[in-house]
Design an enzyme around this catalytic site. Structure first.
Site, mmCIF file in Angstrom:
data_model
loop_
_atom_site.group_PDB
_atom_site.id
_atom_site.type_symbol
_atom_site.label_atom_id
_atom_site.label_comp_id
_atom_site.label_asym_id
_atom_site.label_seq_id
_atom_site.Cartn_x
_atom_site.Cartn_y
_atom_site.Cartn_z
ATOM 1 N N ASP A 66 38.788 53.107 27.698
ATOM 2 C CA ASP A 66 40.104 53.049 27.064
ATOM 3 C C ASP A 66 39.970 52.432 25.679
ATOM 4 O O ASP A 66 39.324 51.381 25.517
ATOM 5 C CB ASP A 66 41.062 52.188 27.889
ATOM 6 N N LYS A 123 46.508 59.787 27.471
ATOM 7 C CA LYS A 123 47.405 59.656 28.615
ATOM 8 C C LYS A 123 48.799 60.198 28.304
ATOM 9 O O LYS A 123 49.275 60.109 27.173
ATOM 10 C CB LYS A 123 47.531 58.186 29.032
ATOM 11 N N GLY A 195 44.737 46.928 34.249
ATOM 12 C CA GLY A 195 45.123 45.807 33.410
ATOM 13 C C GLY A 195 44.998 44.448 34.051
ATOM 14 O O GLY A 195 45.507 43.462 33.516
ATOM 15 N N LYS A 207 37.393 53.208 49.226
ATOM 16 C CA LYS A 207 37.033 53.144 50.648
ATOM 17 C C LYS A 207 38.028 53.927 51.507
ATOM 18 O O LYS A 207 37.633 54.583 52.481
ATOM 19 C CB LYS A 207 36.961 51.686 51.105
ATOM 20 N N GLY A 277 39.067 50.187 31.472
ATOM 21 C CA GLY A 277 40.201 49.980 30.586
ATOM 22 C C GLY A 277 40.117 48.692 29.810
ATOM 23 O O GLY A 277 39.296 48.534 28.899
ATOM 24 N N SER A 278 40.938 47.724 30.204
ATOM 25 C CA SER A 278 41.038 46.471 29.462
ATOM 26 C C SER A 278 39.773 45.635 29.547
ATOM 27 O O SER A 278 39.550 44.761 28.703
ATOM 28 C CB SER A 278 42.227 45.661 29.996
#
Length: 338
Positions: A66, A123, A195, A207, A277-278
């Site tokens: 990201d 996105k 996030g 899982k 991402g973050s």
């Protein structure tokens, strides 16, 4: 041997080798002696199901990062990311700022596309058909119909069959994964809890999907028919999943991956690749962390290499994580889009 008795990896390897053979024949000027090969249409037909499903396969084993600007995109490319995902804000900032999260600025996406050579994804809000049409017109390589952004439609996802660009969707379980596949998605990713820097939800979702596939394999045909009704998908997609013993499309892990160890864990659990991402750009060492996560994802089968990757970062510089248990039900992003 029937096609469905072959593993996904065997089928993939066969087509790679077939393409290599054709290239070798072409490079040596032998096509004129093989008229059947000359008849093959070498034109790339964009938008076909075959092309849309093939693109994610080339991302397998890699990391999609990201990013929000050109500088971050260049760091991701330099680190070895297979693609970048352009957002207006990183998931951590989306969570903190509140309000309505929308598609990234098209001008930023264009700047990123012109500054790097790896694929560029972006996105859109769940159900927002026209944001997707804009990204398709812009020429992005893949669209993520994402729960990280504020949903435009609380009940329906985009009909992805109408688009020439491939889509990725999130899923927490097999039912969600197969519904998105039947809608035309070309890739699935675990939702996790974006996030947070907390990988626990991504682990849980991977899982659950794997466990439900194992259950599907052992079911009778009658029970699979019932399961298809429960999942609200065509029976054929349930039957195919059981026969190939995996999702019919590529399955990446996402949501809370913040360290090389997290990356290796998700690959060990069976992910085809990762979205991070973050965890990269909310840390204090993004350059080294990006390289370390890519290394760990590529070499997850070798703990000694993952250890070296882990040593490349400092835990003191990791993003401040969020305990999932501290989040209120309305703060969970993963529940968006069933």
């Amino acid at each position: 041997m029937r096609l469905y008795e072959l593993s996904f990896a065997q089928i993939e390897d066969f087509f790679y080798k077939l393409a290599e053979v054709k290239d070798i024949i072409k490079d040596h000027g032998l096509l004129e002696f093989l008229p059947e090969f000359k008849k093959l249409d070498s034109t790339v037909h964009t938008g076909t199901t075959r092309v849309k499903h093939a693109f994610p396969i080339f991302q397998k084993g890699g990391v999609v990062m990201d990013i929000t600007n050109v500088q971050q995109a260049q760091i991701a490319e330099e680190a070895g990311a297979v693609a970048v995902m352009v957002l207006d804000k990183l998931p951590y900032d989306v969570r903190k700022s509140g309000g309505v999260a929308r598609m990234a600025d098209p001008k930023i996406i264009e700047e990123v596309m012109s500054s790097i050579t790896i694929p560029v994804m972006a996105k859109v809000r769940i159900g927002h058909y026209y944001e997707a049409k804009l990204l398709e017109a812009l020429g992005v390589d893949m669209i993520d119909e994402s729960e990280v952004l504020t949903p435009a439609d609380e009940e329906h996802h985009i009909n992805k069959w109408e688009f020439s660009v491939p889509f990725v969707n999130g899923a927490r379980n097999l039912g969600e994964a197969l519904r998105r596949t039947s809608e035309g998605a070309s890739m699935i990713r675990t939702k996790g809890e974006a996030g947070t820097g907390n990988v626990s939800e991504a682990v849980k979702h991977m899982k659950i999907i794997n466990s439900e596939i194992r259950s599907l394999i052992s079911m009778s045909e009658e029970d699979r028919v019932k399961k298809a009704r429960e999942y609200q998908v065509p029976y054929q997609i349930v039957e195919l999943t059981a026969k190939i013993k995996r999702l019919p499309i590529v399955n990446f892990a996402a949501g809370g991956i913040a360290t090389p160890a997290d990356a290796a864990l998700m690959m060990w659990l069976g992910a085809d690749g990762l979205f991070v991402g973050s965890g990269i750009f909310k840390s204090q060492d993004p350059d080294e962390r990006a390289k370390a996560v890519v290394l760990a994802a590529a070499c997850w089968e070798y703990p000694e290499i993952v250890l070296e990757a882990q040593k490349m970062i400092s835990e003191q510089k990791s993003m401040m994580g969020i305990d999932i248990k501290s989040l209120k039900p309305e703060e969970l992003l993963q529940v968006r889009g069933l």
